[in-house]
Design a protein around this motif. Sequence first.
Motif, PDB file in Angstrom:
ATOM      1  N   GLU A  24     -23.868 -11.872  49.597  1.00  0.00           N
ATOM      2  CA  GLU A  24     -24.479 -13.198  49.554  1.00  0.00           C
ATOM      3  C   GLU A  24     -23.972 -14.014  48.370  1.00  0.00           C
ATOM      4  O   GLU A  24     -23.811 -15.232  48.465  1.00  0.00           O
ATOM      5  N   ASN A  25     -23.748 -13.338  47.240  1.00  0.00           N
ATOM      6  CA  ASN A  25     -23.395 -14.055  46.018  1.00  0.00           C
ATOM      7  C   ASN A  25     -21.929 -14.446  45.938  1.00  0.00           C
ATOM      8  O   ASN A  25     -21.583 -15.468  45.330  1.00  0.00           O
ATOM      9  N   LEU A  26     -21.052 -13.653  46.526  1.00  0.00           N
ATOM     10  CA  LEU A  26     -19.617 -13.839  46.327  1.00  0.00           C
ATOM     11  C   LEU A  26     -19.103 -15.219  46.737  1.00  0.00           C
ATOM     12  O   LEU A  26     -18.361 -15.854  45.962  1.00  0.00           O
ATOM     13  N   PRO A  27     -19.456 -15.742  47.917  1.00  0.00           N
ATOM     14  CA  PRO A  27     -18.933 -17.082  48.280  1.00  0.00           C
ATOM     15  C   PRO A  27     -19.378 -18.165  47.311  1.00  0.00           C
ATOM     16  O   PRO A  27     -18.619 -19.100  47.027  1.00  0.00           O
ATOM     17  N   ILE A  28     -20.591 -18.028  46.776  1.00  0.00           N
ATOM     18  CA  ILE A  28     -21.121 -19.055  45.873  1.00  0.00           C
ATOM     19  C   ILE A  28     -20.416 -19.001  44.527  1.00  0.00           C
ATOM     20  O   ILE A  28     -19.994 -20.035  43.997  1.00  0.00           O
ATOM     21  N   ILE A  29     -20.282 -17.804  43.963  1.00  0.00           N
ATOM     22  CA  ILE A  29     -19.653 -17.696  42.646  1.00  0.00           C
ATOM     23  C   ILE A  29     -18.179 -18.091  42.710  1.00  0.00           C
ATOM     24  O   ILE A  29     -17.654 -18.719  41.786  1.00  0.00           O
ATOM     25  N   ILE A  30     -17.506 -17.759  43.810  1.00  0.00           N
ATOM     26  CA  ILE A  30     -16.096 -18.153  43.965  1.00  0.00           C
ATOM     27  C   ILE A  30     -15.977 -19.673  44.051  1.00  0.00           C
ATOM     28  O   ILE A  30     -15.090 -20.279  43.424  1.00  0.00           O
ATOM     29  N   TRP A  31     -16.861 -20.307  44.792  1.00  0.00           N
ATOM     30  CA  TRP A  31     -16.836 -21.773  44.883  1.00  0.00           C
ATOM     31  C   TRP A  31     -17.066 -22.394  43.519  1.00  0.00           C
ATOM     32  O   TRP A  31     -16.376 -23.345  43.131  1.00  0.00           O
ATOM     33  N   LEU A  32     -18.025 -21.866  42.760  1.00  0.00           N
ATOM     34  CA  LEU A  32     -18.318 -22.399  41.428  1.00  0.00           C
ATOM     35  C   LEU A  32     -17.125 -22.231  40.490  1.00  0.00           C
ATOM     36  O   LEU A  32     -16.814 -23.129  39.697  1.00  0.00           O
ATOM     37  N   ILE A  33     -16.451 -21.100  40.577  1.00  0.00           N
ATOM     38  CA  ILE A  33     -15.273 -20.858  39.735  1.00  0.00           C
ATOM     39  C   ILE A  33     -14.154 -21.835  40.086  1.00  0.00           C
ATOM     40  O   ILE A  33     -13.541 -22.454  39.201  1.00  0.00           O
ATOM     41  N   THR A  34     -13.888 -21.986  41.366  1.00  0.00           N
ATOM     42  CA  THR A  34     -12.794 -22.868  41.789  1.00  0.00           C
ATOM     43  C   THR A  34     -13.089 -24.322  41.424  1.00  0.00           C
ATOM     44  O   THR A  34     -12.187 -25.063  41.001  1.00  0.00           O
ATOM     45  N   GLU A  35     -14.336 -24.735  41.558  1.00  0.00           N
ATOM     46  CA  GLU A  35     -14.713 -26.099  41.188  1.00  0.00           C
ATOM     47  C   GLU A  35     -14.585 -26.310  39.681  1.00  0.00           C
ATOM     48  O   GLU A  35     -14.179 -27.377  39.220  1.00  0.00           O
ATOM     49  N   THR A  36     -14.942 -25.297  38.920  1.00  0.00           N
ATOM     50  CA  THR A  36     -14.836 -25.392  37.463  1.00  0.00           C
ATOM     51  C   THR A  36     -13.387 -25.570  37.043  1.00  0.00           C
ATOM     52  O   THR A  36     -13.055 -26.460  36.237  1.00  0.00           O
ATOM     53  N   PHE A  37     -12.498 -24.754  37.571  1.00  0.00           N
ATOM     54  CA  PHE A  37     -11.089 -24.826  37.176  1.00  0.00           C
ATOM     55  C   PHE A  37     -10.381 -26.034  37.761  1.00  0.00           C
ATOM     56  O   PHE A  37      -9.396 -26.514  37.185  1.00  0.00           O
ATOM     57  N   ARG A  38     -10.879 -26.531  38.887  1.00  0.00           N
ATOM     58  CA  ARG A  38     -10.273 -27.722  39.491  1.00  0.00           C
ATOM     59  C   ARG A  38     -10.356 -28.918  38.542  1.00  0.00           C
ATOM     60  O   ARG A  38      -9.501 -29.806  38.570  1.00  0.00           O
ATOM     61  N   LYS A  39     -11.364 -28.914  37.683  1.00  0.00           N
ATOM     62  CA  LYS A  39     -11.582 -30.020  36.753  1.00  0.00           C
ATOM     63  C   LYS A  39     -10.851 -29.823  35.431  1.00  0.00           C
ATOM     64  O   LYS A  39     -11.005 -30.629  34.507  1.00  0.00           O
ATOM     65  N   THR A  40     -10.087 -28.735  35.323  1.00  0.00           N
ATOM     66  CA  THR A  40      -9.360 -28.449  34.085  1.00  0.00           C
ATOM     67  C   THR A  40      -7.857 -28.443  34.361  1.00  0.00           C
ATOM     68  O   THR A  40      -7.410 -28.581  35.498  1.00  0.00           O
ATOM     69  N   GLY A  56     -20.488  -5.180  53.416  1.00  0.00           N
ATOM     70  CA  GLY A  56     -19.444  -6.069  53.918  1.00  0.00           C
ATOM     71  C   GLY A  56     -18.912  -7.053  52.898  1.00  0.00           C
ATOM     72  O   GLY A  56     -18.311  -8.078  53.268  1.00  0.00           O
ATOM     73  N   THR A  57     -19.074  -6.755  51.624  1.00  0.00           N
ATOM     74  CA  THR A  57     -18.553  -7.640  50.574  1.00  0.00           C
ATOM     75  C   THR A  57     -17.050  -7.838  50.712  1.00  0.00           C
ATOM     76  O   THR A  57     -16.537  -8.950  50.535  1.00  0.00           O
ATOM     77  N   GLN A  58     -16.330  -6.776  51.041  1.00  0.00           N
ATOM     78  CA  GLN A  58     -14.872  -6.882  51.181  1.00  0.00           C
ATOM     79  C   GLN A  58     -14.488  -7.807  52.327  1.00  0.00           C
ATOM     80  O   GLN A  58     -13.504  -8.555  52.234  1.00  0.00           O
ATOM     81  N   ASP A  59     -15.243  -7.779  53.407  1.00  0.00           N
ATOM     82  CA  ASP A  59     -14.962  -8.676  54.537  1.00  0.00           C
ATOM     83  C   ASP A  59     -15.119 -10.135  54.115  1.00  0.00           C
ATOM     84  O   ASP A  59     -14.329 -11.003  54.509  1.00  0.00           O
ATOM     85  N   VAL A  60     -16.135 -10.393  53.309  1.00  0.00           N
ATOM     86  CA  VAL A  60     -16.345 -11.749  52.793  1.00  0.00           C
ATOM     87  C   VAL A  60     -15.179 -12.149  51.893  1.00  0.00           C
ATOM     88  O   VAL A  60     -14.684 -13.281  51.955  1.00  0.00           O
ATOM     89  N   ALA A  61     -14.720 -11.210  51.062  1.00  0.00           N
ATOM     90  CA  ALA A  61     -13.600 -11.487  50.157  1.00  0.00           C
ATOM     91  C   ALA A  61     -12.341 -11.848  50.944  1.00  0.00           C
ATOM     92  O   ALA A  61     -11.591 -12.753  50.546  1.00  0.00           O
ATOM     93  N   VAL A  62     -12.101 -11.173  52.037  1.00  0.00           N
ATOM     94  CA  VAL A  62     -10.935 -11.468  52.876  1.00  0.00           C
ATOM     95  C   VAL A  62     -11.024 -12.889  53.439  1.00  0.00           C
ATOM     96  O   VAL A  62     -10.022 -13.626  53.471  1.00  0.00           O
ATOM     97  N   GLU A  63     -12.204 -13.288  53.864  1.00  0.00           N
ATOM     98  CA  GLU A  63     -12.390 -14.647  54.377  1.00  0.00           C
ATOM     99  C   GLU A  63     -12.170 -15.683  53.272  1.00  0.00           C
ATOM    100  O   GLU A  63     -11.614 -16.767  53.514  1.00  0.00           O
ATOM    101  N   LEU A  64     -12.591 -15.346  52.060  1.00  0.00           N
ATOM    102  CA  LEU A  64     -12.386 -16.251  50.932  1.00  0.00           C
ATOM    103  C   LEU A  64     -10.900 -16.384  50.591  1.00  0.00           C
ATOM    104  O   LEU A  64     -10.446 -17.457  50.183  1.00  0.00           O
ATOM    105  N   GLN A  65     -10.150 -15.302  50.778  1.00  0.00           N
ATOM    106  CA  GLN A  65      -8.702 -15.370  50.582  1.00  0.00           C
ATOM    107  C   GLN A  65      -8.071 -16.352  51.565  1.00  0.00           C
ATOM    108  O   GLN A  65      -7.168 -17.115  51.208  1.00  0.00           O
ATOM    109  N   LYS A  66      -8.537 -16.335  52.792  1.00  0.00           N
ATOM    110  CA  LYS A  66      -8.021 -17.252  53.803  1.00  0.00           C
ATOM    111  C   LYS A  66      -8.337 -18.703  53.436  1.00  0.00           C
ATOM    112  O   LYS A  66      -7.545 -19.614  53.687  1.00  0.00           O
TER     113      LYS A  66
END
Length: 246
Positions: A24-40, A56-66
């Motif tokens: 549940e947490n992984l998509p949110i934290i990844i979005w927050l990280i990418t948004e943070t660095f996008r502004k730098t 299924g955390t790894q399955d979520v990670a694979v989708e985030l890679q895509k």
Amino acid sequence: MSGKAKSKSGDKYSILLPTYEERENLPIIIWLITETFRKTEYDYEVIIIDDNSPDGTQDVAVELQKLYGEDRIVLRPRPGKLGLGTAYIHGIKHATGNYIIIMDADMSHHPKEIPHMIKKQKEGNFDIVTGTRYRGNGGVWGWSLYRKLVSSGANYLADVSLGLGVSDLTGSFRLYKKPVLEKLISICESKGYVFQMEMIVRARQCNFSIGEVPITFVDRQYGVSKLGGSEIVQYAKGLLSFFFQV
């Protein structure tokens, strides 16, 4: 959304995210990280070290890679739960940045603090910058008063007893120069909750410089806390052991 932005400074930040049951947490934290660095202006990558999560955390990670690109989201799973220290070792092997950021994947650490940590590091050329809940406007959200008193008291006792000059010894939101982290990992022996405290103890013994940035720690919203009574006992034993070493 793949593609690397070139850092004007030439620096690159590899963020190590050890995960276990963080679907549940992984998509949110990844979005927050990418948004943070996008502004730098900084280049970055996120290395997910998943310990074979059954949710299924790894399955979520694979989708985030895509979604974000495999150059940004690097999945490096392991066969099982092998400990935090070895997770960092595993992540460092795949890190291409000259700086390493470690943080929790459960959103206890907000990525918005990362630019402040980078600024602090550059101001003093610190070997380590650690987030602190116990100085400046740092704090904790979501804990009971009892838990806050126990945590702050334990950290104050450790700081006074060991004379390290660091207010938050158990925090796990830190920025390291890559060679510094590699050195510390190679000499640290602790596992579990006391591991982060030993990292600071060894850093002082190696004369590494440490800066602090106030942060707000937020108790996890999804999933189950991994802190229990055994970790508190480990902390007490570790504090006693380090007292006779410094």
